[in-house]
Design a protein around this motif. Structure first.
Motif, PDB file in Angstrom:
ATOM      1  N   PHE A   1       0.816  -1.207   0.000  1.00 58.18           N
ATOM      2  CA  PHE A   1       0.000   0.000   0.000  1.00 58.18           C
ATOM      3  C   PHE A   1       0.853   1.262   0.000  1.00 58.18           C
TER       4      PHE A   1
ATOM      5  N   PHE B   1      -6.158   3.471  -6.734  1.00 53.92           N
ATOM      6  CA  PHE B   1      -6.673   2.433  -5.838  1.00 53.92           C
ATOM      7  C   PHE B   1      -7.904   1.795  -6.474  1.00 53.92           C
TER       8      PHE B   1
ATOM      9  N   ARG C   1       1.639   6.674  -6.902  1.00 55.19           N
ATOM     10  CA  ARG C   1       0.363   7.278  -7.288  1.00 55.19           C
ATOM     11  C   ARG C   1      -0.461   6.379  -8.200  1.00 55.19           C
TER      12      ARG C   1
ATOM     13  N   ILE D   1       0.769   4.223  -2.885  1.00 55.82           N
ATOM     14  CA  ILE D   1       0.649   5.653  -2.621  1.00 55.82           C
ATOM     15  C   ILE D   1       1.786   6.425  -3.268  1.00 55.82           C
TER      16      ILE D   1
END
Ligand code: ATP
Ligand code: MG
Lengths: 262, 255
Positions: free
Chosen positions: A129, A139, A136, A133
């Motif tokens: 995860f 999700f 970028r 992030i």
């Protein structure tokens, strides 16, 4: 057979507290003398990913969009399989002292090893995860389905672990042979290369590698945001069923002889 | 009287060769030489006995005569090569000193680990925790790693744990010898108390006087063979007479 297996595993309820303690102990022992402790479960895949990304964006180039995520998906699956099966394999031998003095259902040992690796795997998801992030990446809602391939993987690895455990208890050499095997398996799992990059002969072998399908499913959920096809599920489930059936049967048939070899 | 332990024609054969062939290389060499089958070692030979509820039975015999082996078979740790063993009721085996102890864990942690190994549930143990600690008299050492315990201290902890469950069958393999006089007395009392609750006891000890005092029946094993089974005093007497003239590992001819 099914019936006797049922009574056998009813012990799971009775011994679940032991299982919990063994898992806790495994994880405690693992990071006993390290400063960062549990953080390593997250750091390790992160560092691996950084190294591999550096290598593969500098030296070799595969046409893989979002290599960091691609790699870490494969790495998480493979590392879990490697860790859990290797630990299960030696679990009877390393607990010889205990198993010769007190009665415990023997499968508790490989099971607790597989479970403590599984706990580790969930920590490693934090790494996944974090990279999502940092890079970028979008999700996808399919992320919610991640537990599915991981559960398949868990039961598959447990079955294999049981089988290997029997093998290693009777023949210690198996431990060393397995090290060689697992290295070969690593190269035959598309962790850092796309399957399209390998020659047809190798492809045929890879299609027989169960890990390929678990990795494939995880990547579809994380990277592509697509639902795995029914066929892919069936393939994974078949591998799980075969592995568990063979593993449990072989273990159940041989476990009463263990004490003669440890 | 209802039988709680029934041992029928139990034989235990250790294939000492098997034990050593644990590498493939060795296996192949042996197979080529054609000597895969070694002389098997018979640790128990056709042993049969029944123990009724509430009985207290001592097992005597020289070193290596199979006493611990039969206890392990009864506890389900070993599976006999031939024969059948049946037990009825909750069994608390104390086979070896601190068998389930992990030296790196503290006494407190070991109490939990060991209880879990015995298959107890967490609530029960937490409710009995104080009782265990009081019985073992080890409160000041609760947070000391068990590897730093003396053998007597470890035995105290082990016995305290096994007795707190109020087992229907208590199996004790000469672990009380290391406790000091006060603790031995306490253990004796505890065993009496268990017995008055109609618990069954199986005790291995080299202390013949302990067997005489605590058992009403005794079984004498000699090189894996049951040679005598009966009144504790008589069996102990016979065994003592035999030990005066013989040693454990002498050849059969002189015995
Ligand atoms: N796991 C094993 N593998 C091979 N041989 C074994 C094993 N366990 C016990 N034996 C053999 O079986 C025999 C009986 O052993 P056991 O431990 O039952 O003796 P014992 O009567 O308890 O002796 P002691 O009084 O010294 O405790 C011994 O000769 C021992 O070498
Ligand atoms: Mg013994």
């Amino acid at each position: 057979m099914i019936n006797s297996l049922y009574t056998y595993f009813r012990g799971l309820v009775k011994y679940r507290w032991l299982l919990r303690q063994l898992i806790a102990r495994d994880n405690k022992v693992k990071y006993k003398r390290s400063l960062l402790g549990y953080a390593w479960s997250i750091l390790n895949p992160l560092l691996m990913m950084s190294v591999m990304t550096a290598v593969f964006s500098g030296m070799f180039r595969f046409d893989i969009p979002n290599f960091p995520i691609y790699f870490i998906c494969g790495n998480l699956i493979f590392s879990f399989f490697q860790e859990s099966t290797t630990m299960s394999m030696g679990s009877i031998i390393s607990n010889a002292g205990l198993l010769k003095k007190v009665y415990i259902p023997k499968y508790i040992m490989p099971l607790s090893k597989t479970m403590s690796s599984f706990v580790n795997l969930w920590y490693s998801l934090v790494a996944l995860f974090l990279i999502l992030i940092v890079t970028r990446t979008r999700f996808q809602w399919t992320l919610l389905l991640i537990p599915l391939p991981l559960l398949y993987l868990f039961f598959f690895s447990f079955g294999i672990g049981l089988l290997l455990c029997v093998l290693a208890t009777f023949f210690r050499d198996a431990l060393y042979l397995y090290n060689v095997f697992i290295t070969a398996l690593m190269y035959l799992t598309p962790i850092f290369y796309p399957i399209s990059a390998v020659p047809d002969v190798i492809k045929k072998i890879i299609y027989w590698n169960p890990l390929y399908y678990f990795v494939l499913m995880l990547r579809q959920l994380v990277l592509d945001g697509t639902l795995p096809t029914l066929k892919l599920h069936l393939v994974c489930i078949s591998f799980v069923v075969i592995s568990l059936t063979v593993g449990l049967t072989v273990f159940y048939k041989n476990q009463t002889k263990f004490f003669l070899y440890i | 009287m209802e039988n709680v332990i029934s041992v029928e024609n139990v034989s235990m054969v250790f294939n000492l060769a098997n034990e050593r062939i644990d590498s493939i290389k060795e296996y192949i060499i042996r197979a080529l030489k054609g000597n895969l089958n070694y002389e098997p070692f018979v640790a128990l030979k056709d042993v049969s006995f029944q123990i009724g509820r509430g009985e207290s039975v001592g097992i005597v015999g020289a070193n290596g005569s199979g006493k611990s082996t039969i206890l392990k078979c009864i506890s389900g740790i070993y599976k006999p090569t031939r024969g059948k063993i049946r037990t009825k009721g909750l069994l608390a085996p104390l086979i070896e000193l601190g068998a389930g102890f992990d030296g790196d864990l503290t006494a407190r942690e070991n109490i939990y680990l060991n209880s879990a190994i015995m298959g107890l549930n967490q609530k029960f143990v937490e409710s009995k925790f104080e009782e265990i600690v009081d019985f073992s008299e080890l409160r000041p050492f609760l947070d000391v790693a068990v590897k730093n315990f003396s053998s007597g201290m470890a035995a105290r902890l082990g016995f305290a744990l096994a007795s707190v469950v109020n087992p229907e069958i208590l199996i004790v393999d000469e672990i009380l010898g290391v406790g000091d006089a006060a603790f031995q007395k306490k253990c004796g009392e505890k065993m009496e108390q268990l017995r008055s609750n109609n618990a069954t006891m199986l005790l291995v000890s080299h202390d013949i006087n302990q067997v005489k005092a605590q058992c009403d029946r005794a079984i004498w094993l000699k090189k894996g063979v049951l040679v005598m089974d009966g009144n504790a005093l008589e069996v102990c007497e016979a065994y003592e007479n035999w030990t005066k003239n013989h040693s454990a590992f002498e050849s059969e001819a002189s015995s």
